[in-house]
Write an enzyme that holds these catalytic residues in place. Structure first.
Site, PDB file in Angstrom:
ATOM      1  N   ASP A 285      -7.006 -12.802  17.682  1.00 39.78           N
ATOM      2  CA  ASP A 285      -7.571 -12.723  16.336  1.00 39.78           C
ATOM      3  C   ASP A 285      -8.060 -14.127  15.967  1.00 39.78           C
ATOM      4  OD1 ASP A 285      -8.422 -11.872  13.864  1.00 39.78           O
ATOM      5  OD2 ASP A 285      -6.594 -10.786  13.383  1.00 39.78           O
TER       6      ASP A 285
HETATM    7  C1  NOJ Z   1      -9.300 -11.489  11.141  1.00 46.54           C
HETATM    8  C2  NOJ Z   1      -8.841 -10.060  11.080  1.00 46.54           C
HETATM    9  O1  NOJ Z   1      -7.432  -9.986  11.149  1.00 46.54           O
HETATM   10  C3  NOJ Z   1      -9.432  -9.196  12.166  1.00 46.54           C
HETATM   11  O2  NOJ Z   1      -9.055  -7.867  11.935  1.00 46.54           O
HETATM   12  C4  NOJ Z   1     -10.916  -9.360  12.222  1.00 46.54           C
HETATM   13  O3  NOJ Z   1     -11.482  -8.478  13.152  1.00 46.54           O
HETATM   14  C5  NOJ Z   1     -11.215 -10.811  12.556  1.00 46.54           C
HETATM   15  N1  NOJ Z   1     -10.698 -11.668  11.502  1.00 46.54           N
HETATM   16  C6  NOJ Z   1     -12.699 -11.089  12.730  1.00 46.54           C
HETATM   17  O4  NOJ Z   1     -13.328 -11.110  11.517  1.00 46.54           O
END
Ligand code: NOJ
Length: 750
Positions: A285
């Site tokens: 993430d």
């Molecule tokens: C953080 C989020 O937790 C995740 O779900 C998301 O896909 C990513 N950022 C990318 O934006």
């Protein structure tokens, strides 16, 4: 006792792990092509493939530094490139100017629609309809790919038992079976049978794993999960998505029992690659690799890169610990180039499957598909099906078209808010609000007096006008709830009642004596204790998306019937959380008989727990509304539950059926639910588990027999030795309307 004895005599059924993974499966010719590219790539390029650059979702200009990095082969994927000319420009640099012309994979959070916004995923889960969920994902893929996006970070498959957690909005709710069925539907919709079709995109199962169990519902928080719960509840939808061929998996921000997911060998190597044979790639993430420093798991970025890469995390999102450290780690012999090759192989495999080597540029031929008539019609259907009728005193709904209506509330005309969390590309101008649609349907019979400017507004300056208009109306329609920014990532709430002065306004309106219909637009269940008795009807609309207005208008006026069912247990108060239907029984299960009400305890009572059970003295043990709950405009009767065989062999199957009849005056859709309880286990088993459901639509007076079947494999769980087994013994089954009721029967597995 007899059952326990039986278990000693009869061998339990061991469930082999079945893994098949079409979309990410190696294909010999692709593997050959990967070998040939890998043989030529420099270390810099290999590390580049494992690096994803991210720009903010609002940046419109390509930074020169990014272009240069692509030119040097230092970037494998980019997230959030907005403009398709920019997509093509970066891709051109990658193909024409980088050392080996490897295409970039462009990703973005296309969570519940791109331009045509569907209901939030929790709302889509309330449809209990994999067909409409698949269509929604296919539409999102069709639209997003017109802008060069070939990878979405969806579906989110985190089991969510805590409505304080803002990201419950993005989940399929609390149940592993429902989440698995819908998870498969999302994968099919996004990826299709062949991801290389220009209108298909790679999906990403996130967040691996346990993210929904964040302590106290605080986003990013610690997660403590027993391995049994992890395997039998939280991992289930991920396994389903992997078996359906999902291309990628994203690690979660949380630690699991003290080990952050992004550096967790057990979940990434032992389970995902080892037990499940996953052949796609794993992405972190946003900064979750370097956040292992803040977790206190790694001293610095180099250690974080080592822990993540060594655990099997293939691509780093946004932070640059791989770019800055993998080379040195390889030089030091702590990490090997062969390990790096495996990571790159996983990534290139998906790029090949997406057809990026053959058709790297944006397909500009499908623009007319954006917000097409069909897409909007499907979004409306999803919104209608997502809405859950929670209360309908005196059958006030559907409304009579002759009623004079006062439309009140901060969300009656809030195009942005009705779309919900994660709508980077949905435009307010395309969203049709309840005000617009109701006005079109009712003309002068509708008056709009919002009362509050937004969901958090605490001022009562608009009350007077709203009350005056209500006095002249037959019915009050109150659109309350939460603005979209109050749920979603990082937006957890400790108090999940209606924010601002909404409750005060409802109380003031109650005094007019006019019936109140409350339509809640929110990203989570809302506690209603303070106003439940003040309103006559309640519709949970979630955040319904672009077509909120037409959908809710059809539903309120009876042109459509409510068919949504809760995908989560709805608490009476925050103090009951976590509260979910598939809990264990405890040694002192709560019942209506054993419930001791706070006020019934004599003052000065002698200390005693005898006769008491696992409940709260003030709120009891039941939720406001159970999992699976939802009313409709007609009534359905259940009768005649039958079990095909009272004794079932381990390699046999059992069929359970019941007759459902529409005993009301209107056609309606029922979601017939099938639950099972394994009465005794090597580890304790949930009081009920959903094992099937069917949507049926019946005309008044019509009836239908609904059948469910079970095999031993459907009844498996992980025992104390962490083996997946089905044990012989007695089982209860229910066919019913929700997790708290149903016709009961039983069988024995031998
Ligand atoms: C953080 C989020 O937790 C995740 O779900 C998301 O896909 C990513 N950022 C990318 O934006």
């Amino acid at each position: 006792m007899r059952i326990a004895l039986l278990k000693l005599l009869v061998p339990i059924l061991l469930i082999p792990s079945l893994a098949y993974n079409q979309s990410a499966d190696p294909n010999p010719s692709i593997e050959k092509s990967i070998d040939s590219i890998l043989g030529k790539m420099s270390l810099t390029e290999k590390i580049g493939q494992a690096s994803q650059r991210g720009t903010s979702s609002r940046v419109k200009i390509l930074p020169e530094e990014l272009k240069q990095a692509v030119r040097e082969g230092r970037v494998g994927s980019v997230l959030n490139v907005l403009d398709r000319n920019n997509v093509d420009e970066l891709q051109r640099i990658a193909i024409k100017e980088s050392p080996h012309g490897i295409p970039i994979l462009f990703g973005r959070d296309v969570i519940h629609g791109y331009k045509t916004i569907f209901p939030i995923p929790l709302g889509q889960a309330a449809t209990w309809n994999p067909g409409i969920v698949e269509r929604g994902a296919a539409i999102a893929a069709e639209e997003a790919s017109t802008n060069g996006i070939r990878w979405t970070f969806a579906p989110m498959l985190d089991i969510s038992r805590d409505p304080r957690w803002g990201r419950i909005a993005e989940s399929a709710g609390e149940d592993p079976y429902l989440a698995s069925v819908l998870g498969r539907a999302y994968v099919k919709g996004f990826q299709g049978d062949d991801m290389s079709a220009p209108n298909k995109i790679a999906a990403c199962a996130k967040h691996f794993v346990g993210y929904g169990a964040a302590e106290g519902g605080r986003d990013y928080n610690s997660v403590m999960l027993s391995e049994n719960t992890l395997r039998d509840t939280y991992l289930k939808p991920f396994k389903a998505a992997i078996d359906a061929g999902i291309a990628t998996v994203m690690t979660s921000f949380n630690d699991i029992n003290g080990v952050p997911a992004s550096g967790n060998k057990f979940i990434l190597k032992t389970i995902l690659r080892g037990e499940w044979n996953f052949k796609g790639f794993v992405v972190s993430d946003w900064n979750s690799i370097t956040e292992m420093i803040a977790h206190g798991y790694c001293a610095d970025a180099k250690e974080a890169a080592f822990r993540a890469a060594n655990a099997g995390l293939d691509m780093e999102m946004t932070s640059t610990s791989y770019e800055n450290n993998l080379r040195e780690l390889i030089k030091e012999g702590r990490f090997t180039e062969a390990q790096l090759n495996d990571m790159v192989r996983n990534i290139l495999r998906i790029k090949f499957k997406l057809g990026l080597f053959k058709s790297p540029y944006v397909d500009r031929s499908r623009d007319e598909k954006l917000l097409s008539k069909q897409h909007l019609a499907d979004a409306k259907e999803a919104a209608v099906e997502s809405m859950v009728l929670l209360k309908n005193k005196n059958d006030i709904l559907p409304l009579s078209k002759n009623n004079k209506i006062d439309l009140i509330g901060p969300l009656a005309n809030a195009p942005h808010e009705q779309m919900g969390t994660w709508i980077f590309d949905g435009k307010d101008a395309d969203a049709i609000t309840p005000l617009t649609s109701l006005q079109a349907a009712l003309g002068k019979k509708l008056v709009f007096t919002p009362g509050l400017a937004n969901s958090r507004d605490r001022r009562d300056t608009g009350f007077k006008e709203a009350i005056a208009a209500a006095m002249k109306a037959d019915v009050i329609l109150f659109f309350g709830g939460e603005e979209s920014i109050l749920s979603g990532e990082a937006h957890s709430r400790a108090d999940i009642s209606l924010p601002g002065a909404q409750e005060q306004l409802i109380k003031a309106l109650k005094k007019t004596g006019r019936p109140i219909v409350l339509i809640i637009l929110a990203g989570r269940p809302i506690t209603l204790g303070n106003i439940l008795d003040d309103v006559d009807a309640i519709v949970m609309g979630w955040h319904p998306g672009t077509m909120a207005g037409p959908a809710i208008t059809d539903l309120l006026l009876g042109n459509a019937s409510p068919s949504g069912r809760l995908p989560v247990t709805w608490p009476k108060a925050v103090g009951q959380i976590p509260i979910y239907y598939n809990h264990f029984n405890t040694g002192r299960p709560a019942t209506a008989k054993t419930f001791v009400q706070l006020d019934s305890i004599p003052v000065g009572a002698w200390q005693s727990s005898l006769g008491n059970a696992s409940h709260y003295l003030d709120l009891g043990f039941e939720p406001q509304y159970p999992f699976g709950y939802g009313l409709q405009y007609t009534s359905f009767d259940y009768s005649n539950i039958m079990v095909s065989n009272a004794v079932v062999s381990m390699n046999g199957s059992v069929e359970v059926s019941a007759t459902i009849s529409n005993s009301g005056k209107r056609a309606g859709t029922e979601i017939v639910q099938f639950y099972v309880q394994d009465l005794v286990g090597d580890v304790v088993r949930p009081v009920r588990e959903l094992k099937g459901f069917k949507r049926i639509t019946l005309e008044p007076g019509q009836k239908q027999e609904v059948k469910f079947s079970l095999t031993a494999a459907d009844l498996s769980f992980h025992n104390q030795a962490m083996k997946e087994v089905t044990e012989p013994g007695k089982f209860k089954v229910w066919i019913g309307k929700n997790a708290s009721e149903g016709l009961e029967a039983a069988f024995e597995l031998k």
